[in-house]
Design an enzyme around this catalytic site. Structure first.
Site, PDB file in Angstrom:
ATOM      1  N   TRP A 101       9.411  43.297  15.246  1.00 35.24           N
ATOM      2  CA  TRP A 101       8.559  43.987  14.265  1.00 35.24           C
ATOM      3  C   TRP A 101       7.889  45.205  14.878  1.00 35.24           C
ATOM      4  O   TRP A 101       7.712  46.232  14.223  1.00 35.24           O
ATOM      5  CB  TRP A 101       7.538  43.027  13.665  1.00 35.24           C
ATOM      6  CG  TRP A 101       8.182  41.896  12.927  1.00 35.24           C
ATOM      7  CD1 TRP A 101       8.050  40.558  13.196  1.00 35.24           C
ATOM      8  CD2 TRP A 101       9.086  41.985  11.814  1.00 35.24           C
ATOM      9  NE1 TRP A 101       8.806  39.819  12.320  1.00 35.24           N
ATOM     10  CE2 TRP A 101       9.449  40.664  11.463  1.00 35.24           C
ATOM     11  CE3 TRP A 101       9.620  43.047  11.082  1.00 35.24           C
ATOM     12  CZ2 TRP A 101      10.322  40.378  10.404  1.00 35.24           C
ATOM     13  CZ3 TRP A 101      10.493  42.762  10.030  1.00 35.24           C
ATOM     14  CH2 TRP A 101      10.827  41.449   9.710  1.00 35.24           C
ATOM     15  N   ASP A 171      -0.576  45.223  13.497  1.00 34.51           N
ATOM     16  CA  ASP A 171       0.083  44.387  12.497  1.00 34.51           C
ATOM     17  C   ASP A 171      -0.285  42.943  12.844  1.00 34.51           C
ATOM     18  O   ASP A 171       0.089  42.446  13.907  1.00 34.51           O
ATOM     19  CB  ASP A 171       1.608  44.615  12.607  1.00 34.51           C
ATOM     20  CG  ASP A 171       2.427  43.648  11.750  1.00 34.51           C
ATOM     21  OD1 ASP A 171       1.854  42.765  11.086  1.00 34.51           O
ATOM     22  OD2 ASP A 171       3.677  43.783  11.776  1.00 34.51           O
ATOM     23  N   LYS A 195       2.889  35.080   5.483  1.00 31.32           N
ATOM     24  CA  LYS A 195       2.944  34.229   6.670  1.00 31.32           C
ATOM     25  C   LYS A 195       1.823  33.192   6.654  1.00 31.32           C
ATOM     26  O   LYS A 195       2.055  32.034   6.928  1.00 31.32           O
ATOM     27  CB  LYS A 195       2.865  35.082   7.939  1.00 31.32           C
ATOM     28  CG  LYS A 195       3.895  36.205   8.004  1.00 31.32           C
ATOM     29  CD  LYS A 195       5.321  35.688   8.149  1.00 31.32           C
ATOM     30  CE  LYS A 195       6.369  36.709   7.747  1.00 31.32           C
ATOM     31  NZ  LYS A 195       6.482  37.872   8.586  1.00 31.32           N
TER      32      LYS A 195
HETATM   33  C1  LIG Z   1       7.310  39.080   8.609  1.00 28.92           C
HETATM   34  C2  LIG Z   1       6.714  40.164   9.408  1.00 28.92           C
HETATM   35  C3  LIG Z   1       6.923  41.516   9.076  1.00 28.92           C
HETATM   36  C4  LIG Z   1       7.797  41.957   7.921  1.00 28.92           C
HETATM   37  O1  LIG Z   1       7.213  41.639   6.729  1.00 28.92           O
HETATM   38  P1  LIG Z   1       7.835  42.100   5.330  1.00 28.92           P
HETATM   39  O2  LIG Z   1       6.742  41.743   4.393  1.00 28.92           O
HETATM   40  O3  LIG Z   1       9.087  41.329   5.127  1.00 28.92           O
HETATM   41  O4  LIG Z   1       8.072  43.557   5.401  1.00 28.92           O
HETATM   42  C5  LIG Z   1       6.299  42.466   9.849  1.00 28.92           C
HETATM   43  N1  LIG Z   1       5.512  42.126  10.892  1.00 28.92           N
HETATM   44  C6  LIG Z   1       5.304  40.848  11.232  1.00 28.92           C
HETATM   45  C7  LIG Z   1       4.432  40.532  12.402  1.00 28.92           C
HETATM   46  C8  LIG Z   1       5.902  39.827  10.514  1.00 28.92           C
HETATM   47  O5  LIG Z   1       5.692  38.555  10.854  1.00 28.92           O
END
Ligand SMILES: *Cc1c(COP(=O)(O)O)cnc(C)c1O
Length: 360
Positions: A101, A171, A195
């Site tokens: 990511w 993030d 998540k």
């Molecule tokens: C799942 C995830 C993403 C991607 O998320 P989307 O909503 O599918 O774009 C990005 N960063 C992290 C840390 C993730 O766990």
């Protein structure tokens, strides 16, 4: 009705109380004769829902007044572009690459300027967080970017990087609300909610006031400017109404559980049960350096692809769902977010013990 133990990395397990409440309100939300899915986002009823959601997340995280909360769409992945479009004023930014990511965010930033990878743990398959105490932060960097909890590899920053005065952007998709967080350490922090918080389709961003300017990169679409969200109460257009409503319920559930300090204790306790087992097992082992271990995502292997596949199949048959590791990593991964009960982890460990005996 049968509920499984769902160890999915995301979309992931949600609190049963929340799902039941939503089910009860499905046809008639509090006497208004319709579902939240069917009501105008401009209605008083909905305004109360989104206002309460914001107030509750502010309360949970202790968000100071000089930070705004935004409810957005497009997944965490759209943020990979929104971050540079809004913040890369010098067209330079530093990224720390701790997994897929972070790497995707770094690659996206290259569409807009010079993105520097100032540290990486790619050399050991992202099984650790690099030393971030004295990084070669670029003189003219607009920000330093991290992915705080690496969902796929199961690592977490337990110390934030020394950004040498630069704005930190993070993030936090897979550790959002798993423990208290000092928002003031970040200029901007965001997470996709699927998540640990709610249904896919909602991204929550927390932004410091001074980061909100009209000085965005030329051509930045209206819907990709953070100011569009803060100036319109996240309702410049129709927001993901139902998703925000569920997030709001999860915030209330977290408050009823005692808040994020309590969640942190619970999450640490659950993770310790699993890691202790892995550290003492002769068959299973964790794949992450101890000091970098995530308490949300726990990857592990047997060392044999065949046994891994057997374990995934047998665990599924026994009611433990989604334990297969990410397609790019293999092995197994147990995601044990807020809503995974301790009993789920205890039962999983008991199952692993049994599997170990049978396959010794
Ligand atoms: C799942 C995830 C993403 C991607 O998320 P989307 O909503 O599918 O774009 C990005 N960063 C992290 C840390 C993730 O766990």
């Amino acid at each position: 009705m049968k509920r499984v133990y769902n160890f999915s990395a995301g979309p992931a397990v949600l609190p049963e109380e929340v799902l039941k409440e939503a089910a009860d309100e499905m046809l008639d939300y509090r006497g208004c004769g319709m579902s939240v899915m069917e009501m105008s986002h401009r209605s008083k009823m909905y305004q109360t829902i989104i206002d309460e959601a914001e107030a509750d997340i502010r309360d949970l995280l202790g968000i100071p007044d000089n930070y705004k909360v935004m409810f957005m769409q497009g997944g965490a992945s759209l943020q990979f572009a929104m971050v540079p479009m809004n913040f890369m004023k010098n067209r330079v930014a530093d990224y720390i690459i701790t997994g897929q990511w972070a790497k995707k965010a770094y690659q996206e930033a290259q569409l807009f300027g010079k993105a520097n990878a100032i540290a990486s743990s790619a050399d050991k398959t992202f099984s650790y967080i690099p030393d971030v105490s004295d990084l070669p932060v670029s003189e003219d960097a607009d920000y330093v970017y991290i992915c705080e909890n690496n969902t796929i590899y199961g690592t977490k920053y337990w110390t934030l990087p020394n950004t040498k005065g630069k704005n930190l952007i993070a993030d936090v998709s897979s550790c959002f609300l798993s423990e208290p967080m000092d928002v003031t350490k970040y200029a901007y922090v965001y997470g996709g909610v699927q998540k640990n918080i709610g249904p896919a389709g909602v991204v929550i961003g927390i932004i410091r006031d001074d980061m909100l300017t009209d000085d965005v990169l030329p051509g930045t679409p209206t819907m990709m400017r953070y100011k569009t969200y803060t100036e319109n109460g996240s309702m410049y257009n129709t927001p993901p109404c139902y998703g925000i409503y569920i997030c709001g319920k999860v915030f209330k559930w977290l408050k009823s559980m005692g808040g994020l300090e309590v969640m942190k204790q619970r999450n640490e306790e659950k993770a310790a049960i699993l890691y202790d087992f892995l550290d003492n097992s002769k068959l299973f082992k964790g794949t992450v350096e101890k000091s970098s271990r995530s308490i949300m995502n726990v990857p592990f292997v047997t060392g044999s692809d065949e046994l891994d596949a057997k374990f995934v199949a047998e665990s599924k048959a026994a009611g433990f769902e989604n334990l297969k590791g990410h397609r790019t990593v293999g092995g197994m991964r147990a995601s044990i977010y807020n809503a995974m009960p301790k009993q789920g982890v205890l039962d999983l460990v008991a199952f692993m013990e049994k599997f170990e005996k049978e396959n010794a």
